[in-house]
Design an enzyme around this catalytic site. Structure first.
Site, PDB file in Angstrom:
ATOM      1  N   SER A  50      -2.800 -11.677   0.388  1.00 20.86           N
ATOM      2  CA  SER A  50      -1.656 -11.851  -0.525  1.00 20.86           C
ATOM      3  C   SER A  50      -1.973 -12.951  -1.535  1.00 20.86           C
ATOM      4  CB  SER A  50      -0.420 -12.249   0.285  1.00 20.86           C
ATOM      5  OG  SER A  50      -0.596 -13.563   0.802  1.00 20.86           O
ATOM      6  N   ASP A  82      -2.764  -7.493  -1.447  1.00 19.93           N
ATOM      7  CA  ASP A  82      -1.428  -7.117  -0.986  1.00 19.93           C
ATOM      8  C   ASP A  82      -0.385  -7.624  -1.996  1.00 19.93           C
ATOM      9  OD1 ASP A  82       0.412  -6.088   0.847  1.00 19.93           O
ATOM     10  OD2 ASP A  82       0.548  -7.970   1.980  1.00 19.93           O
ATOM     11  N   SER A 216       5.871  -4.749  11.179  1.00 21.03           N
ATOM     12  CA  SER A 216       5.716  -5.503  12.426  1.00 21.03           C
ATOM     13  C   SER A 216       6.809  -5.115  13.419  1.00 21.03           C
ATOM     14  CB  SER A 216       5.778  -7.011  12.145  1.00 21.03           C
ATOM     15  OG  SER A 216       4.530  -7.462  11.672  1.00 21.03           O
ATOM     16  N   SER A 259       3.528 -10.178  10.156  1.00 23.53           N
ATOM     17  CA  SER A 259       4.377 -11.069  10.964  1.00 23.53           C
ATOM     18  C   SER A 259       3.986 -11.077  12.447  1.00 23.53           C
ATOM     19  CB  SER A 259       5.845 -10.661  10.817  1.00 23.53           C
ATOM     20  OG  SER A 259       6.258 -10.836   9.482  1.00 23.53           O
TER      21      SER A 259
HETATM   22  P1  13P Z   1       5.543  -7.531   8.235  1.00 23.51           P
HETATM   23  O1  13P Z   1       6.242  -8.761   7.735  1.00 23.51           O
HETATM   24  O2  13P Z   1       6.506  -6.592   8.901  1.00 23.51           O
HETATM   25  O3  13P Z   1       4.374  -7.842   9.076  1.00 23.51           O
HETATM   26  O4  13P Z   1       4.994  -6.737   6.942  1.00 23.51           O
HETATM   27  C1  13P Z   1       3.750  -7.058   6.383  1.00 23.51           C
HETATM   28  C2  13P Z   1       3.526  -6.391   5.059  1.00 23.51           C
HETATM   29  O5  13P Z   1       4.201  -5.468   4.662  1.00 23.51           O
HETATM   30  C3  13P Z   1       2.421  -6.909   4.240  1.00 23.51           C
HETATM   31  O6  13P Z   1       2.363  -6.271   3.004  1.00 23.51           O
HETATM   32  O1  G3H Z   2       4.213  -8.698   2.709  1.00 29.09           O
HETATM   33  C1  G3H Z   2       3.832  -9.850   2.714  1.00 29.09           C
HETATM   34  C2  G3H Z   2       2.861 -10.384   3.690  1.00 29.09           C
HETATM   35  O2  G3H Z   2       3.473 -10.626   4.925  1.00 29.09           O
HETATM   36  C3  G3H Z   2       2.185 -11.591   3.137  1.00 29.09           C
HETATM   37  O3  G3H Z   2       2.999 -12.704   3.206  1.00 29.09           O
HETATM   38  O4  G3H Z   2       2.964 -13.593   0.884  1.00 29.09           O
HETATM   39  O5  G3H Z   2       3.584 -15.078   2.835  1.00 29.09           O
HETATM   40  O6  G3H Z   2       1.213 -14.318   2.520  1.00 29.09           O
HETATM   41  P1  G3H Z   2       2.681 -14.020   2.303  1.00 29.09           P
HETATM   42 ZN    ZN Z   3       4.301  -5.697   2.256  1.00 37.37          ZN
END
Ligand code: 13P
Ligand code: G3H
Ligand code: ZN
Length: 311
Positions: A50, A82, A216, A259
């Site tokens: 991310s 991401d 998650s 998560s």
């Molecule tokens: P979770 O927060 O459910 O793990 O989702 C992760 C996600 O969608 C990352 O792009």
């Molecule tokens: O969808 C988001 C992911 O869980 C990444 O989270 O932007 O806090 O790294 P973050």
């Molecule tokens: Zn996501």
């Protein structure tokens, strides 16, 4: 084997009725845990980064760690951006060695989302990089962005063919009731997903890979451990694993999980530090955290996504 795009792995997942896990990485222990699991399970894997992860660990460290994991394990790995917020971050990741990017224009109006996704595709494809986009809007927290339940929006299946045709994207994330973070449903609320929307999207886009974010399951054992060792997490409810299994047999080919890894790491760390109050060597407390994430990812691959043995 070098980093690969997700084209082949998602095609095989579609045909085989399973999904590839896309796990978020932020540091060496997480990269090692996931890729060790992939090696032990002989599973394909998408490691995603991310904007927050790039800020925390720096782009170059994450790329080098993932390249090291490829050399070390020999499993097919896709390195994916991401939730890319704009063209610039996508360009930076394409130029900087990623094999896949997500352009997340889901909060824009349809035409603006199309234009942005098209722009990224035109830059990515000639460079051999694949593109994921999103239609519909998930609730939940990612980085500094908090989408309230009221602002969340299910994907409209009537829009998907036009979106995919006009943008040329390689995969599409849809909103069917999953959400980001550990608090996906209100206490007492029964988890539900709109499988009717997924089915209709699948019917309109035969053979096309669909992505599920916010997947998650919020493993209760880990929440319990966190609270048992000094944490104070309120009731947290995730997506039941059997729903993810069902989605994986349908058009969903990529399932995003972050998560659950965070919870696993936090649970193992809290437990270790409370049980060993005199220890202060990071290698001692990071080892059980890494092992716990590896075991969680193996469980996801084998029992939830169905991608074990598919590398
Ligand atoms: P979770 O927060 O459910 O793990 O989702 C992760 C996600 O969608 C990352 O792009
Ligand atoms: O969808 C988001 C992911 O869980 C990444 O989270 O932007 O806090 O790294 P973050
Ligand atoms: Zn996501």
């Amino acid at each position: 084997m070098p980093l690969v795009t997700s084209t082949e792995m998602l095609k095989k997942a579609y045909e085989g009725g399973y999904a590839v896990g896309a796990f978020n990485v932020n540091n060496m222990e997480i990269v090692q845990a996931i890729t060790e699991a992939a090696k032990e399970e002989n599973a394909p894997i998408i490691l995603q980064v991310s904007a927050g992860a790039r800020k925390y660990a720096k782009h170059i460290y994450l790329v080098k760690l993932v390249e090291a994991a490829v050399a070390d394990t020999g499993v097919p790995i896709t390195l994916h951006l991401d939730h890319g917020a704009d063209f610039e971050i996508c360009k930076s990741c394409i130029d900087g060695g990623f094999t896949s990017v997500m352009i997340d224009g889901s909060h824009y109006a349809f035409e603006d989302n199309v234009a942005l996704a098209r722009q990224v595709v035109e830059y990515a494809h000639p460079r051999g990089v694949v593109v994921e986009a999103e239609l519909g809007r998930l609730a939940g927290i990612e980085d500094a962005v908090n989408v309230t339940d009221e602002d969340a929006q299910f994907t409209n299946p009537a829009e998907v063919e036009e979106f995919v045709t006009r943008t040329g994207v390689d995969s599409l994330a849809i909103a069917i009731g999953t959400s980001h973070g550990a608090y996906k449903f209100k206490p007492g609320q029964k988890p539900q997903l709109r499988f009717d929307i997924l089915e209709e999207v699948g019917r309109r886009l035969p053979g096309f890979p669909i992505v599920l974010h916010g997947a998650s399951s919020v493993i209760q054992e880990d929440v319990k451990t966190i609270n048992q060792y000094g944490g104070q997490m309120p009731d947290a409810i995730g997506i039941p694993e059997e729903m993810l299994r069902q989605a994986a047999t349908m058009a969903v080919c990529k399932i995003n999980i972050d998560s659950d890894l965070r919870l696993a790491m936090t649970a193992a760390l809290r437990k270790y530090l409370v049980e060993n109050p005199s220890h202060f060597d990071p290698r001692q407390y990071l080892s059980p955290a890494r092992d716990h994430i590896r075991d969680l990812v193996k469980h996801k691959m084998k029992d939830v996504l169905g991608c074990s043995g598919k590398a």
